[in-house]
Design a protein around this motif. Structure first.
Motif, PDB file in Angstrom:
ATOM      1  N   THR A  39       0.727  -1.136  -0.022  1.00  0.00           N
ATOM      2  CA  THR A  39      -0.116  -0.162  -0.297  1.00  0.00           C
ATOM      3  C   THR A  39       1.051   1.483  -0.311  1.00  0.00           C
ATOM      4  O   THR A  39       1.749   1.484   0.651  1.00  0.00           O
ATOM      5  N   MET A  40       0.284   2.526  -0.492  1.00  0.00           N
ATOM      6  CA  MET A  40       0.720   3.612  -0.746  1.00  0.00           C
ATOM      7  C   MET A  40       1.023   4.470   0.963  1.00  0.00           C
ATOM      8  O   MET A  40       0.082   3.592   1.750  1.00  0.00           O
ATOM      9  N   TYR A  41       2.104   5.162   1.081  1.00  0.00           N
ATOM     10  CA  TYR A  41       2.393   5.290   1.921  1.00  0.00           C
ATOM     11  C   TYR A  41       1.365   6.450   2.495  1.00  0.00           C
ATOM     12  O   TYR A  41       1.088   7.132   1.565  1.00  0.00           O
ATOM     13  N   GLY A  42       0.368   6.548   4.041  1.00  0.00           N
ATOM     14  CA  GLY A  42      -0.933   7.109   4.386  1.00  0.00           C
ATOM     15  C   GLY A  42      -0.801   9.007   4.333  1.00  0.00           C
ATOM     16  O   GLY A  42      -1.693   9.079   3.705  1.00  0.00           O
ATOM     17  N   GLY A 102     -11.450   0.256  -8.944  1.00  0.00           N
ATOM     18  CA  GLY A 102     -12.624   0.315  -9.098  1.00  0.00           C
ATOM     19  C   GLY A 102     -13.532  -0.159  -7.224  1.00  0.00           C
ATOM     20  O   GLY A 102     -14.472  -0.303  -7.137  1.00  0.00           O
ATOM     21  N   ALA A 103     -12.807  -0.225  -6.287  1.00  0.00           N
ATOM     22  CA  ALA A 103     -13.131  -0.108  -5.257  1.00  0.00           C
ATOM     23  C   ALA A 103     -12.280   0.855  -4.313  1.00  0.00           C
ATOM     24  O   ALA A 103     -10.661   1.238  -4.659  1.00  0.00           O
ATOM     25  N   ILE A 104     -12.953   1.233  -3.209  1.00  0.00           N
ATOM     26  CA  ILE A 104     -12.856   2.409  -2.745  1.00  0.00           C
ATOM     27  C   ILE A 104     -10.665   1.967  -1.429  1.00  0.00           C
ATOM     28  O   ILE A 104     -11.702   0.925  -0.626  1.00  0.00           O
ATOM     29  N   ALA A 105     -10.778   2.744  -1.764  1.00  0.00           N
ATOM     30  CA  ALA A 105      -9.504   2.276  -0.549  1.00  0.00           C
ATOM     31  C   ALA A 105      -8.700   3.163   0.388  1.00  0.00           C
ATOM     32  O   ALA A 105      -8.421   2.821   1.204  1.00  0.00           O
ATOM     33  N   GLN A 106      -9.540   4.460   0.043  1.00  0.00           N
ATOM     34  CA  GLN A 106      -9.579   5.780   0.980  1.00  0.00           C
ATOM     35  C   GLN A 106     -10.672   6.603   1.400  1.00  0.00           C
ATOM     36  O   GLN A 106     -10.943   6.721   0.142  1.00  0.00           O
ATOM     37  N   ARG A 107     -10.934   6.486   2.486  1.00  0.00           N
ATOM     38  CA  ARG A 107     -12.066   8.165   2.651  1.00  0.00           C
ATOM     39  C   ARG A 107     -11.953   9.078   3.475  1.00  0.00           C
ATOM     40  O   ARG A 107     -11.745   8.390   4.609  1.00  0.00           O
ATOM     41  N   THR A 108     -12.207  10.186   2.686  1.00  0.00           N
ATOM     42  CA  THR A 108     -11.510  11.197   4.025  1.00  0.00           C
ATOM     43  C   THR A 108     -12.865  12.326   4.020  1.00  0.00           C
ATOM     44  O   THR A 108     -12.825  12.721   3.468  1.00  0.00           O
ATOM     45  N   LEU A 186       2.170  19.582   5.627  1.00  0.00           N
ATOM     46  CA  LEU A 186       1.496  18.759   6.858  1.00  0.00           C
ATOM     47  C   LEU A 186       1.006  17.274   7.136  1.00  0.00           C
ATOM     48  O   LEU A 186       1.329  16.515   7.535  1.00  0.00           O
ATOM     49  N   VAL A 187       0.050  17.458   6.542  1.00  0.00           N
ATOM     50  CA  VAL A 187      -0.860  16.831   5.554  1.00  0.00           C
ATOM     51  C   VAL A 187       0.457  15.387   4.695  1.00  0.00           C
ATOM     52  O   VAL A 187      -0.314  14.335   5.289  1.00  0.00           O
ATOM     53  N   GLY A 188       1.040  15.577   4.052  1.00  0.00           N
ATOM     54  CA  GLY A 188       1.816  14.697   3.840  1.00  0.00           C
ATOM     55  C   GLY A 188       2.854  14.211   4.856  1.00  0.00           C
ATOM     56  O   GLY A 188       3.183  13.090   4.371  1.00  0.00           O
ATOM     57  N   ILE A 189       3.476  14.695   5.532  1.00  0.00           N
ATOM     58  CA  ILE A 189       4.343  14.123   6.627  1.00  0.00           C
ATOM     59  C   ILE A 189       4.135  13.663   7.691  1.00  0.00           C
ATOM     60  O   ILE A 189       4.621  13.321   8.777  1.00  0.00           O
ATOM     61  N   GLY A 190       2.068  14.533   8.525  1.00  0.00           N
ATOM     62  CA  GLY A 190       2.267  14.316   9.648  1.00  0.00           C
ATOM     63  C   GLY A 190       1.683  12.996   9.664  1.00  0.00           C
ATOM     64  O   GLY A 190       1.960  12.504  11.248  1.00  0.00           O
TER      65      GLY A 190
END
Length: 267
Positions: A39-42, A102-108, A186-190
Motif C-alpha cells: 500500500t501507499m504511504y498514508g 474499482g473499490a474504495i481504498a481511502q475515504r476522508t 503537514l498532511v503529507g508528512i503528518g
C-alpha cells in the motif's frame, strides 16, 4: 536511509499530475516511490486526496481538520472522487474517495473554515527544551525502514531524559518541497513516523493505520528550512490494536497539528 527511487515524484509534482476527468473526479498514474509494502504511504495518499479537493474547489477556505479512513491498500494508479457535502458562510465539508481497481481504498472528510473575529484565544502549546535538528543525530538505515522515507531527512529527537514508553519523536523534512502549500506539507508528512506502539512490540510484525483524525492549529503554519518535529505516542495498546496520539511542532517548538490514530498491530 535507503537510496531514493529515481522514478519517485515529490509531493508538488504528484499534485500537478492529477488529471481532471470531470464531475469532481481525477486520475493519478505513477506514484512510484511512495509505497510501503502493498500500500501507499498514508501521508501521500492523504496529500493526493487533499490536493484533489483543492483542485475541485479552488476557493475553499483554510483546512481546519480531517478524518481519514484507510479502507484498503492504495496502489500507484488511482482515481479520486471529490464531493462537496455542505458549504456554509464560513465552513465547507468535503468528502474525498480514493479508488483503486474499482473499490474504495481511502475515504476522508475534510473540514475547511474561514477565519473570523475571535471570541477569546488559547495559544498553542510550546515544547520546552527544544533540541534543534542540526544538533540531533541522523537516523541510521536498517532493513525495516520503508522505502518512502528516502524522500525525507529524519533525525532523532528524543528528549535528553528519554521518551516515555511507546513514544517516538523525530525531526522530519521533505527533500523536495517544490510547489507545496504549508498545510499540504503537514498532511503529507503528518503520518511519516511508525506508531509509538512499535517500541512496545515484543516481536517484529506488521503495523497498519486504520483511521487518522487531525486538527490544524492555525491557518498558515511556518517553520525554519522545512523542519517539523513529529511524535507518535501510544495511549493504549492491547488485543492487536493501539490508540495513538500524533503531534507535530514547528522549529520554534509551537504545536501546529494534533491528531489521533487507530492502528492495527499484527505478528
Amino acid at each position: 536511509m535507503p537510496a531514493p527511487d529515481e522514478a519517485a515524484l515529490g509531493f508538488g509534482a504528484l499534485a500537478a499530475r492529477l488529471e481532471p476527468l470531470g464531475g469532481g473526479r481525477f486520475r493519478l498514474d505513477g506514484a512510484a516511490g511512495w509505497m510501503q509494502g502493498r500500500t501507499m504511504y498514508g501521508g501521500t495518499a492523504a496529500f493526493i486526496a487533499y490536493s484533489a479537493a483543492r483542485l475541485a474547489f479552488p476557493d475553499l477556505p483554510p483546512l481546519r481538520a480531517a478524518q481519514v479512513g484507510f479502507v484498503a491498500p492504495v496502489g500507484e494508479h488511482l482515481e479520486v472522487e471529490v464531493v462537496m457535502l455542505r458549504q456554509g458562510k464560513s465552513v465547507a465539508q468535503v468528502e474525498t474517495s480514493l479508488i483503486c481497481d474499482g473499490a474504495i481504498a481511502q475515504r476522508t472528510l475534510w473540514l475547511f473554515g474561514a477565519g473570523r473575529e475571535s471570541n477569546g484565544t488559547v495559544a498553542a502549546a510550546v515544547l520546552p527544551d527544544l533540541i534543534q535538528p542540526e544538533d540531533s543525530p541522523r537516523l541510521t538505515a536498517n532493513d525495516y525502514t520503508p522505502a518512502f522515507t528516502a524522500r525525507m531527512d529524519m533525525r532523532r529527537a528524543d528528549p535528553t531524559a528519554g521518551s516515555p514508553p511507546g513514544t517516538i519523536r523525530r525531526w522530519v523534512r521533505l527533500k523536495d518541497r517544490t510547489g507545496l502549500d504549508p498545510v499540504g506539507e503537514l498532511v503529507g508528512i503528518g503520518d511519516a513516523l511508525p506508531p509509538g506502539s512499535a517500541r512496545a512490540m515484543v516481536r517484529m510484525g506488521p503495523i497498519s493505520s486504520i483511521t487518522w483524525a487531525l486538527t490544524i492549529l492555525g491557518e498558515v503554519p511556518e517553520t525554519r528550512e522545512g523542519w517539523w518535529l513529529l511524535e507518535t505516542s501510544s495511549n493504549h495498546m492491547a488485543d492487536g490494536f493501539s490508540s495513538e496520539t500524533l503531534r507535530l511542532w514547528n522549529s520554534e517548538g509551537v504545536e501546529v497539528m494534533h491528531g489521533l490514530q487507530s492502528v492495527a498491530v499484527f505478528g
